[in-house]
Scaffold this motif. Structure first.
Motif, PDB file in Angstrom:
ATOM      1  N   LYS A  33      16.585   4.509  -1.888  1.00  0.00           N
ATOM      2  CA  LYS A  33      15.385   4.280  -1.085  1.00  0.00           C
ATOM      3  C   LYS A  33      15.238   5.283   0.063  1.00  0.00           C
ATOM      4  O   LYS A  33      14.119   5.540   0.518  1.00  0.00           O
ATOM      5  N   ASP A 158      19.572   1.258  -5.242  1.00  0.00           N
ATOM      6  CA  ASP A 158      18.625   0.377  -4.551  1.00  0.00           C
ATOM      7  C   ASP A 158      17.515  -0.095  -5.482  1.00  0.00           C
ATOM      8  O   ASP A 158      16.342  -0.154  -5.099  1.00  0.00           O
ATOM      9  N   CYS A 160      16.430   1.403  -8.135  1.00  0.00           N
ATOM     10  CA  CYS A 160      15.761   2.501  -8.847  1.00  0.00           C
ATOM     11  C   CYS A 160      16.366   2.672 -10.239  1.00  0.00           C
ATOM     12  O   CYS A 160      17.559   2.470 -10.453  1.00  0.00           O
ATOM     13  N   PRO A 191      12.850   2.975  -6.203  1.00  0.00           N
ATOM     14  CA  PRO A 191      13.762   2.142  -5.418  1.00  0.00           C
ATOM     15  C   PRO A 191      13.000   1.158  -4.548  1.00  0.00           C
ATOM     16  O   PRO A 191      11.815   1.363  -4.247  1.00  0.00           O
ATOM     17  N   ARG A 192      13.664   0.085  -4.158  1.00  0.00           N
ATOM     18  CA  ARG A 192      13.041  -0.895  -3.274  1.00  0.00           C
ATOM     19  C   ARG A 192      12.731  -0.248  -1.937  1.00  0.00           C
ATOM     20  O   ARG A 192      13.519   0.539  -1.408  1.00  0.00           O
ATOM     21  N   SER A 193      11.585  -0.584  -1.379  1.00  0.00           N
ATOM     22  CA  SER A 193      11.223  -0.075  -0.057  1.00  0.00           C
ATOM     23  C   SER A 193      11.992  -0.845   1.006  1.00  0.00           C
ATOM     24  O   SER A 193      12.586  -1.884   0.745  1.00  0.00           O
ATOM     25  N   SER A 197      13.292  -4.652   0.775  1.00  0.00           N
ATOM     26  CA  SER A 197      14.728  -4.884   0.890  1.00  0.00           C
ATOM     27  C   SER A 197      15.026  -5.908   1.979  1.00  0.00           C
ATOM     28  O   SER A 197      15.895  -6.758   1.837  1.00  0.00           O
TER      29      SER A 197
END
Length: 219
Positions: A33, A158, A160, A191-193, A197
């Protein structure tokens, strides 16, 4: 890539002669991320290793000292970021050298024909707008007149998911008769922002508290 496979299939002697003129480019890309980590492990086989060992040996006495090796590594540190370019979804993303290049002579400090490896570690900021199906392309102009044996490795962090593309394209480089390679990776899931997150962490924390507050069953 198919060309070198064809040569290898002909005969052991032909394969050895071919490999001796090559540099293997093992490229690893990890996307999270916050950062994109890019690692190049370049393995120099006999012909190219001999050339580079001669360049390391500044006093030309046939032996590479630690001081000479450090000078060589620092000299390359100033050049590498000019010869590697990262594009994400068609836009250039600046690469930053994480460590000075590291040379492993595999215990052989002579200038004779041998093998050695050069490790290059870089990183870039992950673009905020990275999306599914976006391509990450690395343009590689390192030793553009050498034959290349490429291997690609992708890692998602993360949340992704990342994969490599089958094709490894080349195009004419600035120097006539040489090529610039383009190694392509594809984002299957971004990936999670940070916001996502944080929310996920809060939910996870709440769930843990609930579990910890449960009254244990009697034995």
């Amino acid at each position: 890539m198919l060309a070198w496979l064809a040569v290898v299939s002909q005969s052991p002697v032909g394969a050895h002669e071919f490999f001796s003129t090559c540099i293997q480019h093992s490229v690893r890309v990890a996307v999270g991320k916050k950062h994109i980590d890019v690692t190049f492990d370049l393995t120099f086989f006999e012909e190219w290793s001999a050339r580079e060992r001669a360049a390391m040996d500044q006093d030309a006495n046939g032996n590479i000292t630690r001081a000479e090796l450090e000078i060589y590594q620092k000299r390359w540190a100033a050049q590498i970021v000019k010869q590697l370019t990262l594009f994400v979804a068609g836009r250039e993303v600046p690469l930053i050298l994480l460590y000075d290049p590291e040379v492993d002579l595999f215990g052989n400090q002579s200038t004779e024909r041998a093998h050695h490896r050069l490790r290059i570690s870089l990183f870039a900021a992950t673009p905020a707008g990275l999306r599914t199906d976006d391509q990450l392309v690395i343009e590689d102009q390192l030793w553009p007149d050498a034959k290349v044996l490429p291997t690609l490795e992708a890692e998602g962090r993360d949340g992704c998911k990342l994969t490599t593309e089958i094709s490894i394209a080349t195009k004419p480089a600035a120097v006539p008769g040489t090529e610039s390679r383009r190694f392509t990776f594809r984002c299957l899931k971004p990936p999670r922002s940070e916001a996502r997150s944080t929310t996920a962490a809060a939910k996870s924390s709440t769930a843990i508290k609930v579990v910890h507050n449960k009254t244990p069953s009697p034995p």
